[in-house]
Structure formats: C-alpha cells, structure tokens
Scaffold this motif. Structure first.
Motif, PDB file in Angstrom:
ATOM      1  N   GLY A 122       0.813  -1.218   0.000  1.00  0.00           N
ATOM      2  CA  GLY A 122       0.000   0.000   0.000  1.00  0.00           C
ATOM      3  C   GLY A 122       0.844   1.264   0.000  1.00  0.00           C
ATOM      4  O   GLY A 122       0.390   2.316   0.453  1.00  0.00           O
ATOM      5  N   LYS A 123       2.056   1.162  -0.568  1.00  0.00           N
ATOM      6  CA  LYS A 123       2.938   2.340  -0.583  1.00  0.00           C
ATOM      7  C   LYS A 123       2.292   3.504  -1.328  1.00  0.00           C
ATOM      8  O   LYS A 123       2.333   4.639  -0.864  1.00  0.00           O
ATOM      9  N   SER A 124       1.678   3.209  -2.493  1.00  0.00           N
ATOM     10  CA  SER A 124       1.116   4.309  -3.296  1.00  0.00           C
ATOM     11  C   SER A 124      -0.002   5.022  -2.550  1.00  0.00           C
ATOM     12  O   SER A 124      -0.091   6.255  -2.613  1.00  0.00           O
ATOM     13  N   LEU A 176      20.397   8.620  -8.700  1.00  0.00           N
ATOM     14  CA  LEU A 176      20.818   8.557  -7.292  1.00  0.00           C
ATOM     15  C   LEU A 176      20.894   7.091  -6.861  1.00  0.00           C
ATOM     16  O   LEU A 176      21.705   6.704  -6.026  1.00  0.00           O
ATOM     17  N   GLU A 177      20.019   6.291  -7.415  1.00  0.00           N
ATOM     18  CA  GLU A 177      19.988   4.838  -7.187  1.00  0.00           C
ATOM     19  C   GLU A 177      19.160   4.245  -8.300  1.00  0.00           C
ATOM     20  O   GLU A 177      18.359   4.946  -8.930  1.00  0.00           O
ATOM     21  N   TRP A 178      19.354   2.969  -8.565  1.00  0.00           N
ATOM     22  CA  TRP A 178      18.492   2.298  -9.533  1.00  0.00           C
ATOM     23  C   TRP A 178      18.499   0.806  -9.238  1.00  0.00           C
ATOM     24  O   TRP A 178      19.400   0.304  -8.559  1.00  0.00           O
ATOM     25  N   LEU A 185      13.445  -1.928 -15.105  1.00  0.00           N
ATOM     26  CA  LEU A 185      14.401  -1.049 -14.417  1.00  0.00           C
ATOM     27  C   LEU A 185      13.680   0.172 -13.843  1.00  0.00           C
ATOM     28  O   LEU A 185      12.773   0.724 -14.476  1.00  0.00           O
ATOM     29  N   TYR A 186      14.076   0.543 -12.638  1.00  0.00           N
ATOM     30  CA  TYR A 186      13.503   1.702 -11.942  1.00  0.00           C
ATOM     31  C   TYR A 186      14.654   2.516 -11.355  1.00  0.00           C
ATOM     32  O   TYR A 186      15.601   1.940 -10.821  1.00  0.00           O
ATOM     33  N   GLY A 187      14.596   3.838 -11.409  1.00  0.00           N
ATOM     34  CA  GLY A 187      15.673   4.636 -10.825  1.00  0.00           C
ATOM     35  C   GLY A 187      15.225   6.046 -10.479  1.00  0.00           C
ATOM     36  O   GLY A 187      14.259   6.569 -11.038  1.00  0.00           O
ATOM     37  N   GLU A 206       9.807   6.848  -3.123  1.00  0.00           N
ATOM     38  CA  GLU A 206       9.071   5.604  -2.882  1.00  0.00           C
ATOM     39  C   GLU A 206       9.733   4.559  -3.761  1.00  0.00           C
ATOM     40  O   GLU A 206       9.529   4.546  -4.973  1.00  0.00           O
ATOM     41  N   ILE A 207      10.583   3.734  -3.160  1.00  0.00           N
ATOM     42  CA  ILE A 207      11.417   2.832  -3.962  1.00  0.00           C
ATOM     43  C   ILE A 207      11.494   1.442  -3.334  1.00  0.00           C
ATOM     44  O   ILE A 207      11.108   1.261  -2.174  1.00  0.00           O
ATOM     45  N   GLU A 208      12.012   0.480  -4.103  1.00  0.00           N
ATOM     46  CA  GLU A 208      12.111  -0.866  -3.556  1.00  0.00           C
ATOM     47  C   GLU A 208      13.445  -1.020  -2.785  1.00  0.00           C
ATOM     48  O   GLU A 208      14.258  -0.101  -2.714  1.00  0.00           O
ATOM     49  N   GLN A 210      16.423  -2.725  -2.975  1.00  0.00           N
ATOM     50  CA  GLN A 210      17.820  -2.566  -3.415  1.00  0.00           C
ATOM     51  C   GLN A 210      18.168  -1.087  -3.545  1.00  0.00           C
ATOM     52  O   GLN A 210      19.281  -0.669  -3.227  1.00  0.00           O
ATOM     53  N   GLY A 211      17.204  -0.298  -4.014  1.00  0.00           N
ATOM     54  CA  GLY A 211      17.416   1.141  -4.145  1.00  0.00           C
ATOM     55  C   GLY A 211      17.589   1.787  -2.779  1.00  0.00           C
ATOM     56  O   GLY A 211      18.453   2.638  -2.584  1.00  0.00           O
ATOM     57  N   ALA A 212      16.758   1.365  -1.808  1.00  0.00           N
ATOM     58  CA  ALA A 212      16.849   1.921  -0.446  1.00  0.00           C
ATOM     59  C   ALA A 212      18.235   1.640   0.138  1.00  0.00           C
ATOM     60  O   ALA A 212      18.795   2.469   0.848  1.00  0.00           O
ATOM     61  N   ARG A 252       5.708 -13.735  -9.073  1.00  0.00           N
ATOM     62  CA  ARG A 252       7.059 -13.178  -9.003  1.00  0.00           C
ATOM     63  C   ARG A 252       7.139 -12.100  -7.912  1.00  0.00           C
ATOM     64  O   ARG A 252       8.095 -12.007  -7.165  1.00  0.00           O
ATOM     65  N   ARG A 253       6.087 -11.305  -7.829  1.00  0.00           N
ATOM     66  CA  ARG A 253       6.074 -10.227  -6.829  1.00  0.00           C
ATOM     67  C   ARG A 253       5.967 -10.790  -5.409  1.00  0.00           C
ATOM     68  O   ARG A 253       6.553 -10.246  -4.486  1.00  0.00           O
ATOM     69  N   LEU A 254       5.231 -11.899  -5.266  1.00  0.00           N
ATOM     70  CA  LEU A 254       5.138 -12.526  -3.934  1.00  0.00           C
ATOM     71  C   LEU A 254       6.500 -13.048  -3.494  1.00  0.00           C
ATOM     72  O   LEU A 254       6.880 -12.915  -2.322  1.00  0.00           O
TER      73      LEU A 254
HETATM   74  P1  5GP Z   1       5.375  -0.415  -9.681  1.00  0.00           P
HETATM   75  O1  5GP Z   1       5.752  -1.065 -10.967  1.00  0.00           O
HETATM   76  O2  5GP Z   1       4.362  -1.231  -8.911  1.00  0.00           O
HETATM   77  O3  5GP Z   1       4.978   1.026  -9.839  1.00  0.00           O
HETATM   78  O4  5GP Z   1       6.677  -0.386  -8.775  1.00  0.00           O
HETATM   79  C1  5GP Z   1       7.371  -1.541  -8.495  1.00  0.00           C
HETATM   80  C2  5GP Z   1       8.386  -1.307  -7.426  1.00  0.00           C
HETATM   81  O5  5GP Z   1       9.378  -0.401  -7.884  1.00  0.00           O
HETATM   82  C3  5GP Z   1       7.783  -0.690  -6.181  1.00  0.00           C
HETATM   83  O6  5GP Z   1       8.283  -1.419  -5.060  1.00  0.00           O
HETATM   84  C4  5GP Z   1       8.317   0.711  -6.181  1.00  0.00           C
HETATM   85  O7  5GP Z   1       8.511   1.185  -4.865  1.00  0.00           O
HETATM   86  C5  5GP Z   1       9.646   0.523  -6.865  1.00  0.00           C
HETATM   87  N1  5GP Z   1      10.182   1.753  -7.463  1.00  0.00           N
HETATM   88  C6  5GP Z   1       9.520   2.764  -8.031  1.00  0.00           C
HETATM   89  N2  5GP Z   1      10.373   3.712  -8.411  1.00  0.00           N
HETATM   90  C7  5GP Z   1      11.610   3.311  -8.054  1.00  0.00           C
HETATM   91  C8  5GP Z   1      12.919   3.874  -8.152  1.00  0.00           C
HETATM   92  O8  5GP Z   1      13.139   4.981  -8.651  1.00  0.00           O
HETATM   93  N3  5GP Z   1      13.939   3.141  -7.665  1.00  0.00           N
HETATM   94  C9  5GP Z   1      13.778   1.937  -7.101  1.00  0.00           C
HETATM   95  N4  5GP Z   1      14.848   1.318  -6.636  1.00  0.00           N
HETATM   96  N5  5GP Z   1      12.553   1.380  -6.974  1.00  0.00           N
HETATM   97  C10 5GP Z   1      11.489   2.052  -7.438  1.00  0.00           C
END
Ligand code: 5GP
Length: 296
Positions: A122-124, A176-178, A185-187, A206-208, A210-212, A252-254
C-alpha cells in the motif's frame, strides 16, 4: 485577612507596566532579528537592557529567519544551551556557539524520506495521503522501463523510458539509485532531488529495497522507513486483489515480497500499514524529527 497596604496596588500597577514594556521591547528585538539583524548585537544588549537580559535563548533562536521550533531545538542542543536559559545566563562558550550557529545558518537543507516495503503493502496509497497532508513534500518521479498502467501519466507518476534511455542515464551518473524489479528497471533521477534539498524542501522517494540500500550509502542522513503489512495473509490478499497483473507477475512479486519482508531490520523505522491515515501520520511524525541531509 489583613488589609494590604495601599502602596502595594501602586507597586503592582508599576510591575504590570514594566512587564508590558519588556514584552514590547522583546517584540521589537524579534522583529530586528527577523529582518536579518545581528545576533551578536542583540546578545551584547543584555548588559544594559533588562528586557533583553530576560529574553529566552529559544526566543532569540526562533526569531532568526528560516528557523522553526524543531530546528531551534537542534541548535540549542548543539550549542549546549538549556531550553529555559535566558540571555543573561549564557556563558561565553554558549554565546560564541550560538553566534556561529545562527550567523552562518543560511537556509536549511531539506530532509530525505525513503519509503520502501513489499509490493502490495500500500505504498502508493500512503504516498497519496502523505502528499495530500503535506503538499510541499516533493515527490521524486522515478524513471522506469515498465509500460504505463491505465491512468498513469508520463512525468507525473513515472518518467517512462526505453531500455537504451535508462542505460544512458546510468552511464551518465544521472541516477541517485536504480534497481531491477520484476524484470523492469527503476531509478531516481538525482538532479531534481538535489535541487529540492538545496532549496530546503523535503523529498520523498518511494522505492524498492535494493534502491533503499543504495540510498543508505549515497545519502547517509536519509530517513528510511519500512512500510509493513499487518500480516502476510493481508499482503497476499492485497496483491491478488489488484488484478492489474497476470498470475505469473503476481507470483514473481510474492517471491520478491518474501525477500523484502526479511529486510525490515535494515531500515531506521517500521510503520505498519493497518490504516493509510495512521501510517501517513506516523511517517510525518518521523520526518519532522529528522535532521536535514548533508550536502553531497
Ligand atoms: P510499480 O511497478 O508497482 O509502480 O513499482 C514496483 C516497485 O518499484 C515498487 O516497489 C516501487 O517502490 C519501486 N520503485 C519505483 N520507483 C523506483 C525507483 O526509482 N527506484 C527503485 N529502486 N525502486 C522504485
């Protein structure tokens, strides 16, 4: 009861007058400081101005531009000045510590809040609540290679980029992180975060997981909050109930969520998301206690 002497009434009236005069004088001093007046000058006045001598050190600090109660508390602690201390009671070291803390203060940098937690926790919703309650909180818009979901707007929810675009951001050191998450890929673009922090604004990522972890190393002052579900069953239910993803993606998410739940201990704080309002209130409480992130 014995009659009070008539003189007492006069003395009390005079006392009230003096107190009023002292309050007026302190208000004047506060305006002088708010307009950028010298702290050194004000402290020096304590030797000949009884109203200034009786002024509380906390009032002096809070009167300086850009200093709110939380920051004032930190400055007093850092200068080893007790909350109730008046200017007349300050020692030499305390005076010079206060002068250098206040005269070199400048605008305070913002604080960096990292919110992480398993998919489906419920992060969003918590982020939406945080933004509604604190409109001045800057939400970092991440770059991602995943396709937009229905209703998601480019530049608002994410910056949607293709793989080569994302890789060039990595190569140029713009993130800053990815991390890779569920095959995408998310960053976090670094520049907007730094700009906001330098302008004194608080920033929310709001990140997962590995980024944290990367932020722990790249921005040690960041406050990292783990959002936890009330139970594993609730998390599974929420993930299955979303129905925006295929069974394979949910599976996969679980699997990722199991690993992410185990990382709770790496965070500075855990907030259980039993209700979005309470979770947001708890997170804002943590943010308000946090110190600004140091400049890179
Ligand atoms: P969703 O695809 O559901 O929007 O996000 C999937 C995951 O990617 C979530 O856990 C979200 O917190 C994470 N996420 C979103 N943006 C970033 C980001 O910039 N960096 C990282 N490391 N994770 C992210």
């Amino acid at each position: 009861m014995a009659d009070r002497p008539a003189l007492d009434e006069d003395a009390r009236a005079r006392g009230r007058e003096l107190a009023l005069e002292a309050r007026r004088r302190r208000a004047e001093i506060k305006r002088f400081l708010a307009d950028g007046g010298s702290v050194r000058e004000v402290i020096a006045m304590r030797d000949h101005d009884p109203a200034v001598a009786r002024m509380k050190a906390r009032d002096l600090v809070e009167a300086c531009p850009g200093i709110g109660p939380t920051r004032a508390g930190r400055i007093l602690a850092q200068c080893r000045v007790a909350e109730s201390r008046r200017l007349r009671g300050l020692g030499e070291h305390q005076v010079s510590a206060l002068i250098s803390a206040l005269e070199g203060a400048g605008p305070e940098r913002g604080r960096l809040l990292v919110l992480s937690g398993p998919s489906g926790v419920g992060k969003s919703s918590v982020v939406a609540q945080l933004r509604a309650q604190r409109p001045d909180l800057v939400f970092s818009v991440s770059a991602t290679t995943r396709a937009p979901r229905a209703g998601e707007v480019d530049g608002v929810h994410y910056r949607f980029v293709d793989h080569p675009g994302f890789e060039s951001m990595i190569a140029r050191g713009q993130l800053l992180e990815w991390a890779e998450f569920a095959g995408q890929l998310y960053g976090t673009p670094a520049e907007p975060v730094e700009e906001a922090l330098a302008a004194g604004k608080d920033v929310l990522l709001e990140i997962e997981l590995q980024g944290a972890r990367q932020v722990r190393d790249s921005a040690p002052g960041a406050i990292r909050v783990f959002l936890a579900p009330p139970s594993w069953e609730v998390l599974v239910e929420r993930l299955q109930g979303r129905r925006t993803e295929s069974a394979e993606v949910i599976e996969r998410r679980l699997a990722t969520a199991r690993v992410e739940l185990a990382a709770e201990g790496e965070f500075d704080h855990t907030v259980v998301n039993a209700s979005v309002e309470e979770a947001a209130a708890a997170i804002l409480g943590l943010l308000d206690q946090a110190a600004p992130v140091a400049a890179p």
